[in-house]
Design a protein around this motif. Structure first.
Motif, short mmCIF file in Angstrom:
data_model
loop_
_atom_site.label_atom_id
_atom_site.label_comp_id
_atom_site.label_asym_id
_atom_site.label_seq_id
_atom_site.Cartn_x
_atom_site.Cartn_y
_atom_site.Cartn_z
N VAL B 9 0.71 -1.33 0.04
CA VAL B 9 0.04 -0.02 -0.07
C VAL B 9 0.76 1.44 -0.02
O VAL B 9 1.79 1.48 0.69
CB VAL B 9 -1.02 -0.02 1.19
CG1 VAL B 9 -1.59 1.53 1.43
CG2 VAL B 9 -2.04 -1.15 1.14
N SER B 10 0.48 2.43 -0.82
CA SER B 10 1.31 3.29 -0.89
C SER B 10 0.07 4.68 -0.99
O SER B 10 -0.94 4.31 -1.50
CB SER B 10 1.97 3.54 -2.26
OG SER B 10 3.05 2.56 -2.43
N LEU B 11 0.53 5.64 -0.20
CA LEU B 11 -0.57 6.78 -0.24
C LEU B 11 0.52 8.27 -0.73
O LEU B 11 1.34 8.46 -0.08
CB LEU B 11 -0.98 7.06 1.23
CG LEU B 11 -2.18 7.96 1.13
CD1 LEU B 11 -3.40 7.66 0.53
CD2 LEU B 11 -2.56 8.29 2.75
N SER B 12 -0.39 8.77 -1.54
CA SER B 12 0.14 9.92 -2.09
C SER B 12 -0.80 11.07 -2.04
O SER B 12 -1.87 10.92 -2.49
CB SER B 12 0.91 10.15 -3.44
OG SER B 12 1.71 9.04 -3.53
N LEU B 13 -0.73 12.25 -1.34
CA LEU B 13 -1.67 13.42 -1.60
C LEU B 13 -0.98 14.57 -1.93
O LEU B 13 0.12 14.86 -1.63
CB LEU B 13 -2.18 13.41 -0.05
CG LEU B 13 -2.95 12.50 0.66
CD1 LEU B 13 -3.34 12.66 2.14
CD2 LEU B 13 -4.37 12.39 -0.24
N ALA B 14 -1.52 15.34 -2.98
CA ALA B 14 -1.29 16.28 -3.66
C ALA B 14 0.22 16.27 -4.21
O ALA B 14 1.22 17.16 -3.94
CB ALA B 14 -1.45 17.72 -2.63
N GLY B 15 0.58 14.97 -4.86
CA GLY B 15 1.89 14.86 -5.33
C GLY B 15 3.11 14.37 -4.37
O GLY B 15 4.20 14.09 -4.29
N LYS B 16 2.39 14.38 -2.88
CA LYS B 16 3.54 14.19 -1.94
C LYS B 16 3.48 12.67 -1.45
O LYS B 16 2.22 12.35 -1.08
CB LYS B 16 3.10 15.17 -0.72
CG LYS B 16 4.58 15.14 0.37
CD LYS B 16 4.08 15.79 1.72
CE LYS B 16 5.08 15.67 2.81
NZ LYS B 16 4.73 16.27 3.83
N LYS B 17 4.30 12.04 -1.47
CA LYS B 17 4.39 10.55 -1.08
C LYS B 17 4.17 10.55 0.76
O LYS B 17 5.04 11.12 1.19
CB LYS B 17 5.58 9.59 -1.38
CG LYS B 17 5.40 9.19 -2.74
CD LYS B 17 6.55 8.37 -3.16
CE LYS B 17 6.54 8.00 -4.56
NZ LYS B 17 7.79 7.39 -5.13
N ILE B 18 3.07 9.94 1.13
CA ILE B 18 2.88 9.83 2.80
C ILE B 18 3.72 8.68 3.02
O ILE B 18 4.50 8.51 4.02
CB ILE B 18 1.53 10.04 3.10
CG1 ILE B 18 0.84 10.82 2.31
CG2 ILE B 18 1.34 10.01 4.53
CD1 ILE B 18 1.34 12.40 2.57
N PHE B 19 3.38 7.49 2.51
CA PHE B 19 3.96 6.21 2.83
C PHE B 19 4.08 5.32 1.62
O PHE B 19 3.12 5.47 0.55
CB PHE B 19 3.42 5.35 4.07
CG PHE B 19 2.01 5.54 4.27
CD1 PHE B 19 1.51 6.33 5.06
CD2 PHE B 19 1.25 4.54 3.74
CE1 PHE B 19 0.24 6.46 5.44
CE2 PHE B 19 -0.21 4.62 3.91
CZ PHE B 19 -0.48 5.50 4.61
N GLU B 20 5.02 4.41 1.44
CA GLU B 20 4.72 3.49 0.24
C GLU B 20 5.22 2.03 0.56
O GLU B 20 5.71 1.79 1.56
CB GLU B 20 5.82 3.91 -0.84
CG GLU B 20 7.46 4.18 -0.31
CD GLU B 20 8.09 4.75 -1.38
OE1 GLU B 20 9.46 5.20 -1.12
OE2 GLU B 20 7.70 5.21 -2.62
N ASN B 21 4.68 1.17 -0.46
CA ASN B 21 5.02 -0.13 -0.24
C ASN B 21 4.81 -0.87 1.20
O ASN B 21 5.80 -1.48 1.80
CB ASN B 21 6.41 -0.71 -0.67
CG ASN B 21 6.44 0.00 -2.11
OD1 ASN B 21 5.67 -0.01 -2.82
ND2 ASN B 21 7.67 0.52 -2.49
N LEU B 22 3.86 -0.36 1.87
CA LEU B 22 3.12 -0.89 3.30
C LEU B 22 2.72 -2.34 3.15
O LEU B 22 1.83 -2.51 2.38
CB LEU B 22 2.46 0.23 3.62
CG LEU B 22 2.46 0.03 5.42
CD1 LEU B 22 3.85 0.74 5.76
CD2 LEU B 22 1.47 1.32 5.45
#
Lengths: 270, 226
Positions: B9-22
Motif C-alpha cells: 500500500v502506498s499513499l500520495s496526497l497532492a503529489g507528496k508521498k506519505i508512505f509507500e509499499n506498506l
C-alpha cells in the motif's frame, strides 16, 4: 502553441466549472434516490430546515421588495397609462414587468444574497472542520445528506418565494392604483388574468427553477471545493456569489430573449 | 473480523508521498501506531477506516479487498468501523446529543427510543449530560473530544480506530472511556487501533506496536515505524 493551449484552457474554464457544478447536482440527486440504506427521515429534516431558512425567513424581505416593486411600477407608469390605453393597460404592465421579469430575477437575487452565501460558507466550514469526512466515516453519504437537501429545499423555496413575490407585487400595484384609478379588486384580478398567457406561466417557472438549480449547484460546488484552510471560506463564498449572479442574470436574459422571439414569431413578424 | 491486511500500500496526497509499499497484517487485538511527528499516522488511521483510498496496493478486511470500493460498497463494512478524530468531526449545526443520535437514526440501528436511551447513557458516562443540548462551538475542547470518542463507540464497532483519543479528556471521563473500551473488548470489538502518547492508556491496554503484530516491510516516509 503554449499560448494557444493557455487561451483554450482559459476559454473552456467557465464551461468546465458549469459542467462540474451540474454533475455535482446530478450526483446528489442520484445519491438520494439510489442509495439503498437511506436515512430518509434525517434527510427530510435537513430539507425542512433548508426550506425554513431559505423560504420562510426570507418572507419579510421579499414582502417589502415585492410591495415596493409593484407600487413603483404602477406609480411610474401612471402618467403614461392614459396614453397607452388607461387603466386597462395596468394588467399587461404588471404581468410583463413584474411577473415575467422582475419576480424571478429579484427573488433569485435575494436568495443568492441570503442563502447562496450561507450555503457556500457553511459547506466550506464543514470541510474545514472535517464534518464531511465524519459523515463519510459514519456511512452517511455527504451528497445525499448535505448537498441534495440544500439543492432541493433551495429550489422549492425559490419557487414559493417567486410566486409570493408576484402576488404581493400585484397587491402593491392594486393599492397604489386605488389612489390614481380607483377600481374594484375583482376588476383588477380580471385585468391581470386577461393579460396572463400560459407562456408567461411556463417561462416564469422555467426561470425560477433554473435560477434555483444554478444558485444552489454553484454554491454547493464552491463550498465543497474548500481544502483544509479556513481562510479559503470567504474566498469561495465570494466566488460562489459572483458566479451565481452571473449565471442567474445571464440565463434569465437568454430565456427572456427566447420568449420575445417566440412572441414575434407567433405574430408573424419573424 | 479476523484480520486486516495491507499489501504493497502506498499513499500520495497532492503529489507528496506519505508512505509507500506498506505490507502489514493486523490480527485481532489492540494495536498502537507509532512513528515520528507529522509522519502520516492520522492518514494511516484514516486509510484503515476507509476515509482514504490507497494510491496503489490493496487493503483486505477479513479477506475482502476494499481498495477499489465506492461509497455504496463501503457502507456495510463502514458500519462495523468506529472512528474517532483527533480534532473536529462534529457537526457544528447540531447539538451534542443530535451529533450522537445521527448515525443511529440514519442507519436505523435501533428503534428511536432505544437510540435515545443509548445516547443518553453515553452522554452521562462521558459527563456530557449537562451540555447535551449545546452545539460543539458552545462547549469546551475536552467535551468536544469526549463527544467524538463517545460517538465512535456508539455503534458497537468491530474495528475501532482512534486518533489521539485521550488528549484533553478529564481524568474521570478518561476512566469511563477506558472502562467502556474494556467492555467492548470483551464484547464484539475485534480490533482497537489507535495512536496516542498517553502513558496511562498505553500501560493499561498494553498494545502491540504495529510492526510487532504485523510484518511491516515498507516504511512510513520520514521515520520507520518501530
Amino acid at each position: 502553441m503554449v499560448l494557444v493551449g493557455w487561451l483554450g484552457r482559459r476559454a473552456l474554464a467557465p464551461f468546465q466549472f458549469v459542467v462540474e457544478a451540474f454533475f455535482l447536482a446530478y450526483q446528489a440527486g442520484r445519491a438520494f434516490f439510489v442509495n439503498e440504506a437511506q436515512g430518509f427521515r434525517a434527510v427530510l429534516q435537513v430539507i425542512a430546515q433548508q426550506i425554513y431558512f431559505t423560504g420562510f425567513q426570507a418572507l419579510p424581505l421579499i414582502t417589502v421588495l415585492s410591495l415596493a416593486t409593484g407600487s413603483l411600477v404602477i406609480m411610474q407608469s401612471t402618467s403614461q397609462l392614459s396614453l397607452l390605453g388607461g387603466q386597462r393597460m395596468m394588467g399587461s404592465l404588471l404581468v410583463a414587468l413584474v411577473f415575467r421579469e422582475l419576480a424571478p430575477l429579484m427573488t433569485a437575487l435575494v436568495v443568492v444574497a441570503r442563502s447562496g452565501t450561507a450555503v457556500a460558507s457553511e459547506l466550506g466550514n464543514m470541510k474545514v472542520h472535517r464534518e464531511i469526512e465524519a459523515l463519510e466515516l459514519m456511512g452517511i453519504h455527504p451528497l445525499s445528506y448535505v448537498v441534495f437537501p440544500r439543492l432541493f429545499g433551495g429550489v422549492v423555496s425559490l419557487m414559493c418565494l417567486g410566486i409570493y413575490f408576484a402576488l404581493i407585487a400585484f397587491l402593491g400595484g392594486f393599492l397604489v392604483a386605488q389612489c390614481f384609478h380607483p377600481m374594484s379588486f375583482t376588476y383588477f384580478v380580471d385585468l391581470i388574468s386577461a393579460s396572463l398567457m400560459p407562456k408567461d406561466v411556463f417561462y416564469f417557472f422555467l426561470k425560477i427553477l433554473s435560477a434555483g438549480v444554478w444558485v444552489f449547484s454553484i454554491c454547493c460546488y464552491y463550498g465543497l471545493s474548500v481544502g483544509r484552510g479556513s481562510h479559503e471560506v470567504p474566498q469561495v463564498t465570494t466566488k460562489a456569489v459572483v458566479q451565481s449572479l452571473l449565471a442567474v442574470t445571464g440565463f434569465q436574459v437568454i430565456l427572456s430573449l427566447f420568449f420575445y422571439v417566440g412572441l414575434l414569431m407567433d405574430a408573424g413578424a419573424l | 473480523m479476523e484480520k486486516i491486511r495491507l499489501e504493497e500500500v502506498s499513499l500520495s496526497l497532492a503529489g507528496k508521498k506519505i508512505f509507500e509499499n506498506l505490507n502489514l497484517v493486523l490480527n485481532q487485538g489492540i494495536h498502537r501506531v507509532v512513528s515520528g511527528q507529522a509522519s502520516g499516522k492520522s492518514l494511516f488511521l484514516q486509510l484503515l477506516a476507509g476515509g482514504l483510498a490507497p494510491s496503489t496496493g490493496r487493503i483486505f478486511y477479513g479477506g475482502v479487498d476494499v481498495s477499489a470500493f465506492c461509497f455504496e460498497d463501503w457502507r456495510e463494512l463502514r458500519l462495523k468501523i468506529g472512528y474517532g478524530f483527533d480534532y473536529g468531526g462534529l457537526l457544528n449545526n447540531r447539538s451534542l446529543e443530535e451529533n450522537l443520535l445521527l448515525p443511529l437514526n440514519y442507519h436505523n440501528f435501533f428503534s428511536p427510543e432505544e437510540s435515545e436511551e443509548r445516547v443518553l447513557d453515553f452522554l452521562e458516562k462521558f459527563e456530557l449530560g449537562a451540555v447535551k443540548s449545546l452545539r460543539p462551538s458552545e462547549v469546551t475542547g475536552s467535551q468536544r473530544k469526549a463527544a467524538v470518542v463517545a460517538r465512535a463507540l456508539l455503534l458497537r464497532p468491530e474495528v475501532l480506530v482512534l486518533d489521539d483519543p485521550t488528549t484533553g479528556l478529564r481524568n474521570s471521563v478518561k476512566e469511563s472511556f477506558f472502562k467502556e473500551l474494556e467492555r467492548e473488548m470483551h464484547g464484539g470489538l475485534s480490533h482497537l487501533i489507535y495512536c496516542s502518547e498517553d502513558r496511562e492508556m498505553n500501560e493499561r491496554f498494553k498494545p502491540a506496536l504495529i510492526d510487532c503484530h504485523g510484518e511491516m516491510s515498507g516504511k512510513m516516509l520520514g521515520e520507520t515505524a518501530a
